[in-house]
Scaffold this active site. Sequence first.
Site, mmCIF file in Angstrom:
data_model
loop_
_atom_site.group_PDB
_atom_site.id
_atom_site.type_symbol
_atom_site.label_atom_id
_atom_site.label_comp_id
_atom_site.label_asym_id
_atom_site.label_seq_id
_atom_site.Cartn_x
_atom_site.Cartn_y
_atom_site.Cartn_z
ATOM 1 N N GLY A 13 0.756 -1.206 0.000
ATOM 2 C CA GLY A 13 -0.205 0.171 0.031
ATOM 3 C C GLY A 13 0.994 1.479 -0.069
ATOM 4 O O GLY A 13 0.363 2.295 0.422
ATOM 5 N N HIS A 109 0.520 1.244 -13.097
ATOM 6 C CA HIS A 109 1.096 0.255 -13.572
ATOM 7 C C HIS A 109 2.548 0.551 -13.657
ATOM 8 O O HIS A 109 2.964 1.480 -14.128
ATOM 9 C CB HIS A 109 0.766 -0.255 -14.854
ATOM 10 C CG HIS A 109 1.337 -1.698 -15.378
ATOM 11 N ND1 HIS A 109 0.990 -2.758 -14.984
ATOM 12 C CD2 HIS A 109 2.285 -1.694 -16.286
ATOM 13 C CE1 HIS A 109 1.677 -3.444 -15.453
ATOM 14 N NE2 HIS A 109 2.492 -2.971 -16.343
HETATM 15 C C1 GAR Z 1 3.188 -0.791 -7.484
HETATM 16 O O1 GAR Z 1 4.613 -0.837 -7.995
HETATM 17 C C2 GAR Z 1 2.245 -0.958 -8.680
HETATM 18 O O2 GAR Z 1 2.840 -0.032 -9.718
HETATM 19 C C3 GAR Z 1 2.215 -2.350 -8.863
HETATM 20 O O3 GAR Z 1 2.347 -3.049 -7.801
HETATM 21 C C4 GAR Z 1 3.110 -2.241 -6.764
HETATM 22 C C5 GAR Z 1 2.427 -2.245 -5.634
HETATM 23 O O4 GAR Z 1 2.910 -1.420 -4.597
HETATM 24 N N1 GAR Z 1 1.206 -2.645 -9.795
HETATM 25 C C6 GAR Z 1 0.911 -3.747 -10.503
HETATM 26 O O5 GAR Z 1 2.141 -4.380 -10.996
HETATM 27 C C7 GAR Z 1 -0.458 -3.793 -11.285
HETATM 28 N N2 GAR Z 1 -0.077 -4.780 -12.453
HETATM 29 P P1 GAR Z 1 2.105 -0.708 -3.341
HETATM 30 O O6 GAR Z 1 1.177 -1.893 -2.628
HETATM 31 O O7 GAR Z 1 3.405 -0.401 -2.477
HETATM 32 O O8 GAR Z 1 1.646 0.393 -3.981
#
Ligand code: GAR
Length: 201
Positions: A13, A109
């Site tokens: 998150g 993304h």
């Molecule tokens: C982030 O890097 C987001 O861009 C990626 O997951 C991570 C979540 O981090 N999303 C994807 O890969 C979607 N296909 P977070 O939970 O610390 O925000």
Amino acid sequence: MKKRTAVLISGRGSNMRSLIEAAKAPDYPAEISLVFSNAVDAEGLAFAQEHGIPTKALSHKGYAREAFDEAVDAILREANIELVCLAGFMRIVSAPFVKKWEGQMLNIHPSLLPSFKGAHAHEDAIAAGVRISGCTVHFVAAEMDAGAIIVQAAVPVEIGDTPAALAVRVLVQEHKLYPEALKLLASGKVRLEGGKAVFSD
Ligand code: GAR
């Protein structure tokens, strides 16, 4: 009136955190009114609670995809949500759910779309040998990672980069980009029209 916004997460998150921090500014056009997770133990839920933001968690396990999305939709409607931000929400959302939130739902993304869609963006970028990667915030469309692009940030891929090292560098930009994109949507400066992001002053 600030737009009532839900952030959907599955784990750490950190993007949710950047949205919560940005939305504290008095002139920010959105407020984070709900954080929802499909993982009941998602790390991000605690941060939201500590900041006084209502949270809801519902495991997708045992649900068919559309039935789960209907349950999520009911939670969002119950909270009078107007805008939705997918932020590390590691679920493919069904076409009816996308339709219900068309033009009101964003995703971040970690690549320069349309390159490197899917769950292994950094591995795929390194394997392809690109020298520039980055991140994208886009409107959510039924096809995964294919919706209209709103904003992007470029990040260099260093020689010898690992997916983890690249992810850290990209994440710094994600944390700036997502609040910027939500601000554009919540203030009416971008909208979805004919499958494209249309900008106005
Ligand atoms: C982030 O890097 C987001 O861009 C990626 O997951 C991570 C979540 O981090 N999303 C994807 O890969 C979607 N296909 P977070 O939970 O610390 O925000």
